[in-house]
Structure formats: C-alpha cells, structure tokens
Design a protein around this motif. Structure first.
Motif, short mmCIF file in Angstrom:
data_model
loop_
_atom_site.label_atom_id
_atom_site.label_comp_id
_atom_site.label_asym_id
_atom_site.label_seq_id
_atom_site.Cartn_x
_atom_site.Cartn_y
_atom_site.Cartn_z
N PRO A 138 -4.63 -19.12 -19.26
CA PRO A 138 -3.94 -20.22 -18.56
C PRO A 138 -4.59 -21.57 -18.80
CG PRO A 138 -5.22 -18.89 -17.02
CD PRO A 138 -5.28 -18.18 -18.34
N ASN A 139 -5.91 -21.57 -19.06
CA ASN A 139 -6.64 -22.80 -19.34
C ASN A 139 -7.96 -22.43 -19.99
OD1 ASN A 139 -8.59 -22.28 -17.12
ND2 ASN A 139 -6.78 -22.65 -15.84
N ALA A 140 -8.80 -23.43 -20.24
CA ALA A 140 -10.05 -23.21 -20.99
C ALA A 140 -11.10 -22.46 -20.20
CB ALA A 140 -10.61 -24.55 -21.47
N THR A 141 -10.97 -22.42 -18.86
CA THR A 141 -12.03 -21.84 -18.03
C THR A 141 -11.66 -20.51 -17.39
OG1 THR A 141 -11.28 -23.06 -16.07
CG2 THR A 141 -12.90 -24.15 -17.50
N GLU A 142 -10.43 -20.02 -17.63
CA GLU A 142 -9.99 -18.79 -16.96
C GLU A 142 -9.41 -17.80 -17.97
OE1 GLU A 142 -8.73 -19.86 -12.43
OE2 GLU A 142 -7.24 -20.28 -13.97
N ASN B 236 -5.72 -14.42 -12.37
CA ASN B 236 -6.48 -15.36 -13.19
C ASN B 236 -7.93 -15.33 -12.71
OD1 ASN B 236 -4.11 -16.04 -14.42
ND2 ASN B 236 -3.88 -18.02 -13.43
N LEU B 237 -8.85 -14.99 -13.61
CA LEU B 237 -10.26 -14.85 -13.25
C LEU B 237 -11.09 -15.84 -14.05
CD1 LEU B 237 -10.41 -10.96 -13.25
CD2 LEU B 237 -10.32 -12.45 -11.25
N PRO B 238 -11.84 -16.73 -13.39
CA PRO B 238 -12.68 -17.69 -14.12
C PRO B 238 -13.70 -16.98 -15.00
CG PRO B 238 -12.51 -18.29 -11.80
CD PRO B 238 -11.91 -16.92 -11.93
N ILE B 239 -13.91 -17.52 -16.20
CA ILE B 239 -14.93 -16.99 -17.11
C ILE B 239 -16.30 -17.31 -16.54
CG2 ILE B 239 -15.82 -17.05 -19.47
CD1 ILE B 239 -13.03 -18.13 -20.30
N SER B 240 -17.17 -16.31 -16.49
CA SER B 240 -18.51 -16.54 -15.95
C SER B 240 -19.44 -17.09 -17.02
CB SER B 240 -19.09 -15.23 -15.39
OG SER B 240 -20.40 -15.44 -14.93
#
Length: 680
Positions: free
Chosen positions: A367-371, A444-448
């Motif tokens: 969905p975006n660069a961080t998720e 949607n899960l943020p990248i750690s």
C-alpha cells in the motif's frame, strides 16, 4: 492611502471570508497563517490593525496580542481577536493580554466593516492616549490586578454586548420561525401535534432505556471484573499446582496423564472465561492493541503443531501456504493475530469431517513504502452454511444446532470480527451449504526496522538459575493459594522466597531484606500493589528492585500502562511456570543452567555417532520419507518409520532419531537428516 489590516488565521476558509469582507470596504489586506508569521509581517510592514483568531497552533490570538504590546515598535497597533465565546471569561482574557477589541462569531460583512471603521476612527482621533490605571477586581474567588484604560474596557464590553445582542436576535428569529412552523402545522392538522407529542414521549422513553442500558452495561462490566477475579484466583491454584505436579519425577505415566487432563480442563474453562471477558472489553471500548515487532512467518508456522495432529486424527488433510519462506519482521499485535487465526482454523477443523483444511497467507501489492499487505484465508471442505446462517454468523451467542452439538460459546467469530476491525481490517466469509467455507481478512502491517531472535532457534529447557547464586524474590499477595503457587515455582527455580500478605508489609520487607525481584499482587487489603510499588519507586529509584505486576483484572487498563505505574512486567493470573521464569531470566543478571531433561545435546551426539552419510535406505522408501517430512505429515512419517524399522535391525539408530524428531514436530531437522542419507 487605505488602511492596512493584517489577518492572522490558520483556517484558509475563515481567512478568505474575512478578507472578502474587508476588501469590500476598500481596505488593504495582508494574511498570516500563524502568530510567529504575523509578528514578522508587522515588523516589516506598516500595519494599522491586526485581527487574529483566538485558537491557533503554537501561538494563539491572546499570546500574539501580548507579544505585540510588549514590542516597543508594535505596541501602538490596535489588536482585535475573533472568538465564538463571550462573557466574563473572555473579557478577563482580553484584559489580561491587553486586547483592544473583540469580534464574536458568527459575523457578517456589515458587522465587520462597521466595527473596523470605528476602530480606525478611534485610532486616528488618538482615543487611546489616556494613561492606563491598575484595576483591582475579584473574579472566580480570586483578586486580580490588571493595567488597562477605561476606553479599552468600554470597547471590550461594547463588543461582548454586541455579540450577545446579535446572538439573542438570531435566537429570537429562530424561535419565531419555529413558532410559525408549529402554528402552521397545528392549523393544518391537529393530529400532527399528537404525533409530535407521542414522538417526544417515545424519545423520553428511549432516553430512559439508553440510560438503563448504560447502567446495566456498567453493572455488567463490574460484575465481570469481579467474576474475573473470583474465577482466576482459584484457577491459578488449580493450574499452578497441576504444573507443579507435572514436574514431580516420582509420578508414573498414568498419574501424569490424569494431571494433564486436569490442566487441559482448566485451560478449556479459562478459554471460555477469556472469550466472555474479551467480548465485554470490546463492547466497553477497553480492548487495545499491544504493538510489537514479530516474525509473521514464524507466527503462521507455529499453528501447524496445534492443528495438524487434530486434522490427522479426523482423517483430514492439513495444508499451509505461507506468504514466503524465511523471517518476515513486521509490527503489529501478534497475540491477537494468532488468536484470530486459531479461532478461524479451530472452527474449520470442528465443522469438517472429511476433506482438507487450508490456511493461506497471500502477499498483496504494497500500500505504501512503509507497510506490507497480506490476505489471510482459512478454507475448509466442511458442512458449509446457508444464506440465512451467513446473515447472523458474526452475532454473539449465535449457534445453530450443529454448533451446539460441537460445543463452544458462540462468541469466537464475534470476537474475531471485532479484533480484525480494531486493526483496520474486515472479516469476510464465502460459503455454500454442503460445499465448505472460506473465511478471509486482509491486514496492512508496518515493516519493522529491527529484527528479533526467532523462537525456533533453541528448545533447551533452561528453567533454573545455576547453583551458587543468592537471588531473593519477594512475593506479595493476600491470597494464600496464589502465594503458595508462586513460592513453589520460585523455589524450584533456585530462588530464596520472602512472603508478605499486603503492600504495607511488602514495603517493609523491601527495606529490611532488599530482594532482587518482587512479584506484586494488585488488589490487597491495607495497601494495594500499585500504591506499594509507587512507594518503592520513590524510595529506591526507577530500576531496582524489579517489580512484576500480578493480577486477575483485565478491565482496569493496567495491562496497557503497567510501566507508568512502576512495574517492569504484567502477568495475568493464572500464570505458567515458564512465564514466571521469563521474568527471572529477562530482568535479573543471573547465570542459568539447563533443566533436568535436555534432549537436544543427546540428539546431536546421536546424530554424530550415527554417521548419517554411511546409511543407505531403499530409494522408494527414502523418497516417501522425504515427501512426508516436506509435507509435515505426522501420521505418514510415523508409519514409514515403523516400516523402516521392520526392514532391518541396522536401521535402529536412524529410526530412533526420526521418532524423536517426529515426537517434537521437528520436521526441518528430519528433512536435514534425510538429505544426508543415501539411497540403496
């Protein structure tokens, strides 16, 4: 030259409206989005009047006015503030911050222009050159002194009065319109009045019903909180002593099986209680997400040991398709995601008697660069559901005849749906009677940015501190049963245990005996655990001794803010031996030793002695073994291992190794071992 007016307003719409009104009066208008920007413009430009909104980020209208009046170069510029409020509170703030004029919302062009013209005329006639005087007055029970002029007080009172008059006129106008409408309706049809009266009565009854429902809901929450305490306390004793007995080496296999039955029954009862409490927390808006970094791949893989054996016992095929192979570190609430999947898979296994169960994790476009986005599906070939059943499948306590026969509370799907919605997802279902079902949801899960150590790396049973270390633990609990469980756990771990029956005695024990770690109950007579912990923190600092919160309550929000209360960890009763030991290993700098039954080293040595490269297994049987290992088929692996055992006594070593790995569900190690074996 026309006067220059500076508008200070962070709302674009309000600024444009005010600008349009002023430009109708042929004024030159400048705009600023903040108080700081307004000060810069005023310092660089020739400003005749500043009009500022009261509520703005960083610097509001009152603070801006005070700054202008403190500046020797700007102090003569009149400042008017715009607010929707009027009254003594507003007058007090204006006088305190040396505001010259006041505009009250809502305003129109005529009101704005007439007031601005009066301000500028007064300014040109030097109406403000009178000397200020100090006024003493009482307000809200306090005496205040403000330096101002009579003219300024008069202008502010006039502005407030104008605003009040305007609001009263608007109110009177509205009241007249309402009265006219009512009279017209009464003339048209007297029955309408009766209908309105009936509606008013209905609304009144509805209000009473809502109030009664809220009161009942509060009573229910209080009841459930009390029941949580009353049930979890004895459950902690039952499950705690079951764990203690399981560690007794003198018990035979039959006795251990009976104890395991007690523990399983207790866990089942606890699961039902947790379902009811979880739903109540959601309804009360008290359930929150506990975000942390976790390995999504490991979380999904950990579900296989829970369900594959159950599937094989029912003759079902268990299949799993993970998003990818290998660590996948994301941020979220792993406990709730795991609970969601366990609920969905558990239902699938419960209502399926033949065919297969498939859990699938599907990567979706980012969905975006961080998720990262994933769709999770649980598919079964069970009985399926009719259209009517699907309409109420997510309602609490809804069970069809088949569901009541299979057992359960009827809360699982309702809780699952609400938990997914808490994570901005949506639970869906596709089903047809006699053709199975598919439950699905996306997250949607943020990248750690950080990685964590995998829980699969080691299975050593390190459940004691090494000998020769003196570690003291203080257990503070007014319930003798809970105290004995914790005491037994800690003594088995090798710690010296001190006991206290309430927070007051606990604080005294800390001063006298200086324990290394404290297990503090929350609800106790004389002095509770939170008060006692705060006293300990004030006296000994924020770090030591470590204080672990032990409680039965899930409704007081302590799970979410336990660190703010001075605790280092939160433990909910009933607790396990491993959870208590995790506190020791995590918070104390102690040397640990392996437990009495550490099979890992013996397996490694066994593998070394076997020399797997020298073993040759018939090619067709080896191929079947490798396939069973790759598909995680427990039943197939057990049958093939027995077949290998019957071929030749020379395979005893590798058979023992495979049986041990199969028992521990270590299929990766089975695959690794079989790769080293040659085919005959």
């Amino acid at each position: 030259m026309n006067a220059s007016i500076l508008i200070v307003q962070n709302s674009r719409v309000q600024a444009e409206l005010l600008k349009r009104f002023l430009e109708e009066g042929k004024f030159k208008v400048l705009k600023a989005n903040s108080g700081m920007e307004a000060l810069e413009i005023a310092a660089e430009s020739d400003i005749d009047l500043i009009i500022s909104d009261v509520n703005m980020p960083e610097m509001g209208g009152y603070e801006l006015c005070a700054k202008v009046k403190e500046d020797s170069n700007l102090k003569d510029i009149p400042v008017a503030v715009v607010t929707a409020l009027s009254g003594m509170e507003t007058l007090f703030k204006c006088l305190t911050n040396k505001v010259d004029y006041l505009f009250t919302k809502p305003y129109d062009s005529e009101y704005i222009l007439s007031t601005v013209n009066r301000i500028l005329i007064d300014q040109s006639n030097n109406c403000y050159e009178e000397y200020p005087e100090v006024l003493d007055f009482d307000y809200l029970g306090e005496t205040h002194q403000i330096e101002t002029t009579g003219r300024k007080v008069f202008n502010l009172l006039l502005s407030i009065n104008q605003g009040a008059v305007k609001q009263n006129l608007e109110l009177e106008k509205a009241q007249k319109e309402v009265q006219a409408v009512n009279e017209d309706l009464e003339k048209q049809n007297k029955e309408k009045t009766k209908e309105i009266n009936e509606r008013i009565r209905a609304e009144s009854e509805l209000g009473k019903a809502i109030q009664a429902a809220e009161t009942a809901n509060q009573a229910k929450s209080a009841f459930l909180a009390n029941m949580s305490h009353e049930i979890r306390t004895p459950m902690n004793g039952i499950l705690g002593f079951a764990q203690i007995l399981q560690r007794d080496k003198d018990l035979n296999e039959n006795q251990l099986n009976q104890i395991q039955t007690i523990k399983n029954s207790g866990d089942h009862l606890l699961g039902i209680i947790n379902d009811i409490l979880d739903l109540s927390k959601i309804e009360a808006g008290k359930m929150t997400l506990n975000l942390e970094t976790f390995d999504l791949d490991e979380l999904i893989e950990s579900l296989s040991p829970l369900f594959q054996i159950r599937c094989e016992e029912k003759g079902l095929v268990w299949k799993m398709e993970k998003p990818r192979s290998g660590p996948l570190f994301v941020e979220g609430d792993p406990s709730k995601i795991r609970q969601i999947l366990i609920n969905l898979i558990g239902n699938a296994v419960k209502f399926t008697d033949k065919g297969e169960i498939l859990i699938r994790g599907i990567p979706l476009p980012k969905p975006n660069a961080t998720e990262l986005a994933y769709r999770f599906e649980v598919i079964d070939s069970g009985t399926g559901m009719s259209t009517e059943q699907l309409k109420k499948i997510f309602d609490p306590f809804q069970q069809e005849d088949e569901g009541r026969k299979k057992g359960g509370t009827g809360l699982g799907l309702a809780i699952t749906k609400k938990q997914i919605e808490m994570m901005d997802g949506e639970l869906g279902v596709e089903s047809a009677l006699g053709k199975g079902s598919m439950f699905y949801f996306s997250l949607n899960l943020p990248i750690s940015e950080k990685e964590i150590e995998s829980g699969k790396k080691s299975k050593n049973r390190i459940l004691r501190i090494a000998p020769g270390q003196e570690v003291k633990a203080l257990v503070v609990d007014d319930n003798l049963l809970n105290l004995r469980v914790l005491e037994t756990f800690l003594v088995d771990m090798g710690l010296e245990v001190i006991k206290a029956e309430n927070g007051k005695i606990g604080v005294e024990m800390v001063e006298k005996l200086q324990p290394d770690i404290i297990f503090m109950d929350v609800n106790m007579p004389v002095m509770g655990g939170i008060e006692a912990t705060q006293i300990i923190r004030e006296k000994y600092g924020p770090e030591n001794p470590k204080v672990v919160c032990v409680t039965t309550s899930i409704f007081d929000g302590l799970r979410e803010n336990f660190k703010e209360k001075g605790f280092c960890k939160f433990i909910l009763k009933p607790f396990s031996f491993e959870i208590v030991f995790d506190c020791i290993s995590e918070f104390l700098d102690v040397e640990l030793e392996s437990g009495p039954e550490d099979e890992k080293d013996s397996i490694v040595e066994e593998r070394k002695e076997l020399n797997l490269e020298s073993i040759k297994i018939p090619s067709d049987l080896l191929e079947k073994l490798r396939k069973a290992a790759s598909t995680y088929s427990l039943t197939e692996m057990s049958l093939l291992t027995q077949e290998l055992k019957s071929i030749d006594s020379g395979f005893e070593g590798v058979v023992a190794l495979l049986e041990r790995f199969t028992k521990d569900y270590e299929f990766e190690k089975i695959q690794e071992a079989l790769e080293k074996v040659a085919s005959a």
